[in-house]
Design an enzyme around this catalytic site. Structure first.
Site, mmCIF file in Angstrom:
data_model
loop_
_atom_site.group_PDB
_atom_site.id
_atom_site.type_symbol
_atom_site.label_atom_id
_atom_site.label_comp_id
_atom_site.label_asym_id
_atom_site.label_seq_id
_atom_site.Cartn_x
_atom_site.Cartn_y
_atom_site.Cartn_z
ATOM 1 N N GLN A 133 103.136 67.483 -12.250
ATOM 2 C CA GLN A 133 104.288 66.947 -13.000
ATOM 3 C C GLN A 133 105.131 68.095 -13.542
ATOM 4 O OE1 GLN A 133 102.612 64.430 -16.116
ATOM 5 N NE2 GLN A 133 102.719 62.667 -14.762
ATOM 6 N N SER A 184 96.127 82.255 -7.615
ATOM 7 C CA SER A 184 96.016 81.997 -6.176
ATOM 8 C C SER A 184 94.594 81.575 -5.845
ATOM 9 C CB SER A 184 96.366 83.250 -5.382
ATOM 10 O OG SER A 184 96.024 83.028 -4.030
ATOM 11 N N ALA A 185 94.457 80.328 -5.415
ATOM 12 C CA ALA A 185 93.130 79.872 -4.996
ATOM 13 C C ALA A 185 92.861 80.279 -3.543
ATOM 14 C CB ALA A 185 93.005 78.365 -5.172
ATOM 15 N N ASP A 211 113.969 79.905 -20.386
ATOM 16 C CA ASP A 211 114.811 80.201 -21.552
ATOM 17 C C ASP A 211 114.800 78.997 -22.484
ATOM 18 O OD1 ASP A 211 117.134 78.412 -20.951
ATOM 19 O OD2 ASP A 211 117.281 79.699 -19.185
ATOM 20 N N ARG A 220 108.971 65.953 -21.996
ATOM 21 C CA ARG A 220 107.502 65.960 -21.980
ATOM 22 C C ARG A 220 106.863 65.839 -23.358
ATOM 23 N NH1 ARG A 220 106.799 64.363 -16.830
ATOM 24 N NH2 ARG A 220 107.873 65.755 -15.395
HETATM 25 C C1 LIG Z 1 108.532 60.071 -17.961
HETATM 26 C C2 LIG Z 1 108.816 60.684 -16.614
HETATM 27 C C3 LIG Z 1 108.517 59.995 -15.451
HETATM 28 C C4 LIG Z 1 108.777 60.563 -14.196
HETATM 29 N N1 LIG Z 1 108.469 59.859 -13.062
HETATM 30 C C5 LIG Z 1 108.687 60.412 -11.838
HETATM 31 C C6 LIG Z 1 108.350 59.724 -10.619
HETATM 32 O O1 LIG Z 1 107.873 58.603 -10.659
HETATM 33 N N2 LIG Z 1 108.558 60.339 -9.442
HETATM 34 C C7 LIG Z 1 109.120 61.606 -9.361
HETATM 35 O O2 LIG Z 1 109.312 62.117 -8.265
HETATM 36 N N3 LIG Z 1 109.451 62.276 -10.490
HETATM 37 C C8 LIG Z 1 109.262 61.729 -11.719
HETATM 38 N N4 LIG Z 1 109.595 62.425 -12.836
HETATM 39 C C9 LIG Z 1 110.167 63.778 -12.699
HETATM 40 C C10 LIG Z 1 111.675 63.771 -12.974
HETATM 41 O O3 LIG Z 1 112.376 62.936 -12.082
HETATM 42 C C11 LIG Z 1 112.221 65.211 -12.866
HETATM 43 O O4 LIG Z 1 112.030 65.691 -11.576
HETATM 44 C C12 LIG Z 1 111.545 66.152 -13.850
HETATM 45 O O5 LIG Z 1 111.481 65.565 -15.123
HETATM 46 C C13 LIG Z 1 112.322 67.456 -13.922
HETATM 47 O O6 LIG Z 1 113.551 67.212 -14.554
HETATM 48 P P1 LIG Z 1 114.829 68.085 -14.254
HETATM 49 O O7 LIG Z 1 115.175 68.061 -12.810
HETATM 50 O O8 LIG Z 1 115.898 67.600 -15.185
HETATM 51 O O9 LIG Z 1 114.321 69.528 -14.727
HETATM 52 P P2 LIG Z 1 114.656 70.992 -14.104
HETATM 53 O O10 LIG Z 1 114.183 71.041 -12.712
HETATM 54 O O11 LIG Z 1 114.099 71.941 -15.095
HETATM 55 O O12 LIG Z 1 116.192 71.022 -14.109
HETATM 56 C C14 LIG Z 1 116.939 71.057 -15.327
HETATM 57 C C15 LIG Z 1 118.349 70.647 -15.000
HETATM 58 O O13 LIG Z 1 118.921 71.629 -14.120
HETATM 59 C C16 LIG Z 1 119.732 70.990 -13.154
HETATM 60 N N5 LIG Z 1 119.176 71.272 -11.830
HETATM 61 C C17 LIG Z 1 118.028 71.947 -11.541
HETATM 62 N N6 LIG Z 1 117.867 72.058 -10.222
HETATM 63 C C18 LIG Z 1 118.912 71.426 -9.656
HETATM 64 C C19 LIG Z 1 119.300 71.189 -8.320
HETATM 65 N N7 LIG Z 1 118.605 71.621 -7.274
HETATM 66 N N8 LIG Z 1 120.439 70.500 -8.113
HETATM 67 C C20 LIG Z 1 121.180 70.050 -9.138
HETATM 68 N N9 LIG Z 1 120.865 70.233 -10.429
HETATM 69 C C21 LIG Z 1 119.748 70.927 -10.683
HETATM 70 C C22 LIG Z 1 119.739 69.511 -13.491
HETATM 71 O O14 LIG Z 1 120.810 69.234 -14.347
HETATM 72 C C23 LIG Z 1 118.447 69.329 -14.250
HETATM 73 O O15 LIG Z 1 118.454 68.224 -15.142
HETATM 74 C C24 LIG Z 1 109.361 61.860 -14.106
HETATM 75 C C25 LIG Z 1 109.663 62.568 -15.283
HETATM 76 C C26 LIG Z 1 109.392 62.006 -16.521
HETATM 77 C C27 LIG Z 1 109.713 62.793 -17.763
#
Ligand SMILES: Cc1cc2nc3c(=O)[nH]c(=O)nc-3n(C[C@H](O)[C@H](O)[C@H](O)COP(=O)(O)OP(=O)(O)OC[C@H]3O[C@@H](n4cnc5c(N)ncnc54)[C@H](O)[C@@H]3O)c2cc1C
Length: 308
Positions: A109, A122-123, A216, A227
């Site tokens: 996650q 590294s495993a 950061d 989280r």
């Molecule tokens: C309660 C909960 C339930 C979840 N359930 C699921 C699930 O069922 N299945 C599943 O697959 N995931 C699930 N997730 C994961 C979720 O969808 C996100 O992938 C995860 O929380 C990371 O968030 P993020 O992409 O905002 O964070 P980061 O990867 O840290 O990115 C931060 C921000 O940077 C930007 N960013 C980063 N990379 C990119 C990119 N390549 N393109 C565009 N913008 C970018 C976006 O604005 C993003 O919000 C869950 C998360 C939570 C908290």
């Protein structure tokens, strides 16, 4: 959590060293530096390094030459303004590096947060420890019928004991097979050991892994907003809560602003806001004529602490 004598000696050595620096340091975080904060049964989070402090956020926002050019109350006001209005780059001026020990299913996650630098044990190279996460009885809950991603009532009595037995027995069995396949130090000289990169594949997801994780402050707050939230799975939330303690120590002004404007805040859609305005004007609003669907209504009532 159990650290070996060697690991504790390494931490003590690190904590025994100090260096003069002109860079900003934060005494409250220095006091925690390198120490393992226990999480779950064998996991931990520890701060390895950091850069910046509350003043660094202010300094960057003002693009000023010196530090602490204003009063603390003015710095706090600016940080709160930046947080309230979703400014990001001033918070990106602060960085922190953690060493985390966590079950593989939690790591899966966690790794979805892409805006961090990660280096995992590294495993292929090392042998993973014989340590598995076994939930405490108060965490052994049934599947929630209302929330497909959540937990419902607790398992009790024999049902709970049986689950714990299965978790322990399966993890132990697969680890025994892992060790057998590795045949470390040629324990059985009559057969070759399997490579580490292959032997690891049958380990259970509750086996612990470790990584260094650097990010950061802006992206850390994003991680923590997701989280440390009540909707996050308990097993990752407890890591986020331990990290919140380090953030409180590190950047108390930014941390309080984050708690106020992000962690403890709620986002209302335009439709929800319209309902709140109608309620405040004394109207009795019901879900069918609110313009909100049943789920939105339930979520709004939960935010307002009212029956749905
Ligand atoms: C309660 C909960 C339930 C979840 N359930 C699921 C699930 O069922 N299945 C599943 O697959 N995931 C699930 N997730 C994961 C979720 O969808 C996100 O992938 C995860 O929380 C990371 O968030 P993020 O992409 O905002 O964070 P980061 O990867 O840290 O990115 C931060 C921000 O940077 C930007 N960013 C980063 N990379 C990119 C990119 N390549 N393109 C565009 N913008 C970018 C976006 O604005 C993003 O919000 C869950 C998360 C939570 C908290």
């Amino acid at each position: 959590m159990r650290l070996t004598d060697d690991q504790m000696a390494d931490i003590a050595t690190s904590r025994g060293q100090s260096a003069a620096t002109r860079r900003a340091t934060v005494p409250a975080l220095e006091a925690m530096l390198y120490q393992a904060l226990p999480v779950l049964d064998h996991g931990f989070v520890r701060v390895i390094d950091y850069m910046g402090d509350d003043a660094a956020v202010v300094q960057a926002a003002r693009v000023s030459y010196g530090r602490g050019t204003r009063k603390v109350s003015e710095d706090a006001g600016l940080i709160r303004y930046l947080m309230r209005h979703r400014h990001s780059t001033p918070f990106e001026m602060c960085e922190i590096k953690y060493h985390v020990k966590l079950p593989i299913f939690v790591a899966r996650q966690w790794i979805r947060h892409r805006t961090a630098n990660v280096n995992e044990i590294s495993a292929r190279y090392s042998i993973l420890d014989r340590e598995f996460y076994l939930p405490a009885p108060e965490q052994l809950a049934a599947q929630s019928s209302a929330n497909r991603q959540g937990r419902g009532d607790l398992l009790e009595g024999d049902a709970a004991l049986r689950v714990l037995d299965l978790l322990r027995a399966d993890a132990t069995l697969t680890y025994d097979h892992y060790a057998w396949m590795l045949n470390e130090n040629n324990a059985d000289p009559d057969r070759p050991g399997l490579s580490r990169e292959l032997a690891r594949m049958n380990l259970t997801l509750n086996t612990y892994t470790q990584w260094y994780w650097k990010t950061d402050l802006h992206n850390l707050f994003h991680f923590l907003s997701l989280r440390a939230d009540a909707h996050a799975q308990y097993e990752i939330r407890v890591y986020a809560e331990a990290m919140m303690r380090t953030v409180d120590a590190w950047v108390p002004l930014a941390s309080q602003a984050f708690r106020d404007y992000r962690l403890g805040a709620a986002t209302l859609s335009a439709g929800m806001l319209a309902v709140v305005k109608r309620m405040l004007s004394g109207q009795a609003v019901t879900q069918p004529e609110s313009g909100l669907n049943r789920r939105e209504w339930t979520e709004l009532m939960a935010v307002l602490d009212r029956p749905a």
